[in-house]
Write a protein that holds these residues in place. Structure first.
Motif, PDB file in Angstrom:
ATOM      1  N   ARG A  13       0.836  -1.133  -0.078  1.00 38.60           N
ATOM      2  CA  ARG A  13      -0.044  -0.004  -0.115  1.00 38.60           C
ATOM      3  C   ARG A  13       0.560   1.345  -0.088  1.00 38.60           C
ATOM      4  O   ARG A  13       0.238   2.381  -0.299  1.00 38.60           O
ATOM      5  N   ARG A  16       0.334   3.816  -3.049  1.00 35.87           N
ATOM      6  CA  ARG A  16      -0.724   4.520  -3.236  1.00 35.87           C
ATOM      7  C   ARG A  16      -0.576   5.483  -2.037  1.00 35.87           C
ATOM      8  O   ARG A  16      -1.011   6.775  -2.412  1.00 35.87           O
ATOM      9  N   ARG A  19       1.407   8.444  -3.100  1.00 29.45           N
ATOM     10  CA  ARG A  19       0.762   9.330  -4.070  1.00 29.45           C
ATOM     11  C   ARG A  19      -0.169  10.313  -3.325  1.00 29.45           C
ATOM     12  O   ARG A  19      -0.403  11.470  -3.849  1.00 29.45           O
ATOM     13  N   VAL A  20      -0.828   9.799  -2.314  1.00 29.93           N
ATOM     14  CA  VAL A  20      -1.770  10.535  -1.541  1.00 29.93           C
ATOM     15  C   VAL A  20      -0.940  11.929  -0.746  1.00 29.93           C
ATOM     16  O   VAL A  20      -1.378  12.939  -1.021  1.00 29.93           O
ATOM     17  N   GLU A  55      -5.432   1.108   5.948  1.00 31.94           N
ATOM     18  CA  GLU A  55      -5.221   1.996   4.780  1.00 31.94           C
ATOM     19  C   GLU A  55      -6.091   3.194   5.256  1.00 31.94           C
ATOM     20  O   GLU A  55      -5.655   4.452   5.187  1.00 31.94           O
ATOM     21  N   ARG A  59      -4.506   6.955   5.817  1.00 28.81           N
ATOM     22  CA  ARG A  59      -5.068   8.058   5.170  1.00 28.81           C
ATOM     23  C   ARG A  59      -5.356   9.216   5.838  1.00 28.81           C
ATOM     24  O   ARG A  59      -5.081  10.344   5.819  1.00 28.81           O
ATOM     25  N   GLU A 123      -8.869   9.350  -3.734  1.00 28.38           N
ATOM     26  CA  GLU A 123      -9.502   8.157  -2.868  1.00 28.38           C
ATOM     27  C   GLU A 123     -10.813   7.916  -2.953  1.00 28.38           C
ATOM     28  O   GLU A 123     -11.253   6.869  -2.488  1.00 28.38           O
TER      29      GLU A 123
ATOM     30  N   GLU B  47      -5.641  10.780 -11.320  1.00 30.04           N
ATOM     31  CA  GLU B  47      -5.065   9.705 -11.538  1.00 30.04           C
ATOM     32  C   GLU B  47      -4.052   9.269 -12.592  1.00 30.04           C
ATOM     33  O   GLU B  47      -3.013   8.756 -12.238  1.00 30.04           O
ATOM     34  N   GLN B  52       3.843   8.153 -10.009  1.00 35.70           N
ATOM     35  CA  GLN B  52       4.177   7.005  -9.423  1.00 35.70           C
ATOM     36  C   GLN B  52       5.457   6.948  -8.726  1.00 35.70           C
ATOM     37  O   GLN B  52       6.479   6.826  -9.476  1.00 35.70           O
TER      38      GLN B  52
END
Lengths: 169, 311
Positions: A13, A16, A19-20, A55, A59, A123, B47, B52
């Protein structure tokens, strides 16, 4: 997150969540720092949050830790009207240009609107879930989202097209 | 696909009007209404545009180290609270109440012993440190004692009457610290990281020119100072300072006192290990350079500065 599974969970995780964090901070280094700060808080609490969605916990911690950095103003960010360097508008730089343009637009948002954008539109949380994370009313989430969209629409140029459309007028 | 509110999504509508608005997720472009479509476009854009980022190889090692540091800080935080509480009560450090609350007794009452200090013939009580803390002895600085976290580092610059403590590793620069920008030496191995701290203690005589320049009227009170160029050069963003005046008459070597006045002309330049010349007092100017300090760290530094005393 139990300690034995912590590494696997981070491996799965982490990208992801990073990226948040990038969306919240607008900076890759700050994003990694923010994520590590949160992971360091989660790790010792592993057994205590094992019954929750880790998660979601992470978050929530990202959002609130970033907000606390903002309040303390030690984040080291300097306000810029524009990023000092921008990629040339050539095709091969299009992705970099898009990333920089988005980072600039996101960083221009007030911290709360930024959090709403991340939670609602990245999200994909519902209004109620976003309100719960931000500890505010659903109406506040909607109004903040509306203002954020308005701001982004004015800052993201028409050249930033998405599937043939764009956020501009 | 869910419905859209009647409001203009780009208007700053009243939050109280939304009680009947659907709690929606919008997975697709929907029926083509402008707000819904734009929300969908924003989702797609995010997105696509959010990079990444590669995970650093040492991420978990860094997290482990942060966990260890947090545990140490948590333990230290309890100790800092204890130090502040005890110091505020005037039980741990002699003269501390004066420094926190107003002009130092030494500065305001130069002819007499400061309130809270030991009687003229009694050595000052030894400074003690709570768990997680250590007393850093600077014998070269008129037996200055500083209570600091155990994991911090201390250094004495033997070529000058200066001592240093820092959250980071220390090392004297080539040529020592005798001639430095702003009279603030930065013997750091690396520039300050966020939340990093470097504190310089300089022994000065009241009559010394350098001493007078350093004495900025901060006697007894920890004050926010303008950030020196030398501090800024190593990443400092904030600066705190305090001047700790040695009680008049105390000798640098054994803590005994005499009855001389501190306001006389001339005086010692405060060489390491020296004894105060008759008629002159000595002081230590403490300057803390902080890089983006968090609240707890700034409180820790203030406690450290307040702990500075002469044994």
């Amino acid at each position: 997150v139990s300690e034995p599974g912590f590494e696997e969970w981070v491996a799965a995780r982490g990208p992801r969540l990073l990226r948040v964090a990038w969306l919240l901070t607008g900076d890759a280094h700050l994003a990694e720092d923010l994520l590590q700060t949160v992971l360091a808080r989660i790790w010792p609490k592993g057994p205590r949050i094992s019954g929750e969605n880790p998660e979601a916990y992470a978050r929530k911690a990202l959002v609130h830790t970033h907000a606390s950095w903002w309040r303390r103003r030690w984040r080291g960010e300097l306000p810029h009207g524009e990023l000092p360097e921008r990629a040339a508008p050539a095709d091969r730089f299009a992705e970099v240009d898009l990333e920089q343009t988005l980072a600039e637009a996101i960083r221009a948002l007030p911290v709360r609107q930024r959090a709403v954008v991340v939670l609602r539109y990245f999200e994909d949380l519902s209004v109620a879930e976003t309100a719960e994370v931000l500890r505010c009313s659903e109406g506040t989430v909607k109004s903040q989202a509306s203002k954020a969209l308005h701001s982004l629409r004015s800052r993201l140029p028409a050249a930033v097209a998405v599937d043939g459309g764009d956020l501009g007028d | 696909v869910t419905s859209v509110t009647d409001h203009d999504a780009y208007g700053a509508y009243d939050a109280s009007d939304d009680s009947d608005a659907p709690d929606d997720r919008i997975p697709g472009p929907g029926s083509g209404s402008v707000p819904e479509a734009q929300e969908h476009e924003l989702r797609v854009l995010l997105e696509r545009a959010v990079p990444q980022l590669p995970a650093p190889a040492q991420r978990l090692a860094s997290v482990r180290e942060r966990v260890r540091r947090r545990r140490r800080r948590r333990a230290a935080g309890v100790s800092v609270t204890a130090v502040i509480a005890i110091a505020a009560a005037g039980m741990l450090l002699p003269g501390l109440g004066d420094r926190d609350g107003g002009p130092s007794s030494a500065a305001s009452s130069p002819s007499g012993p400061p309130s809270g200090s030991a009687p003229a013939s009694t050595p000052a009580p030894p400074v003690t440190a709570p768990p997680g803390y250590t007393v850093e002895p600077f014998d070269e600085l008129a037996r200055l004692r500083v209570v600091m976290p155990q994991e911090w580092n201390g250094l004495i610059a033997s070529d000058t009457p200066r001592g240093y403590v820092s959250t980071q590793s220390l090392g004297l620069p080539k040529g020592g610290c005798a001639h430095q920008l702003d009279d603030f030496c930065t013997p750091l191995d690396r520039t300050l990281t966020p939340d990093g701290v470097l504190v310089q203690f300089t022994l000065v005589a009241e009559s010394d020119k350098v001493g007078k320049a350093l004495l900025r009227g901060d006697e007894g009170t920890v004050a926010v100072q303008q950030v020196l160029s030398a501090c800024r050069a190593v990443g400092g963003t904030e600066q705190l300072g305090v001047t700790v005046v040695r009680p008049p008459g105390a000798t640098a070597s054994d803590g005994a006192t005499d009855s001389t006045d501190s306001t006389g002309p001339g005086g010692s330049t405060g060489m390491p290990g020296s004894t105060a010349s008759p008629g002159y007092s000595m002081a230590v100017v403490a300057t803390a350079c902080l890089s983006h300090p968090r609240g707890a760290q700034e409180a820790r530094v203030r406690a450290l500065l307040n702990s500075a005393s002469f044994s």
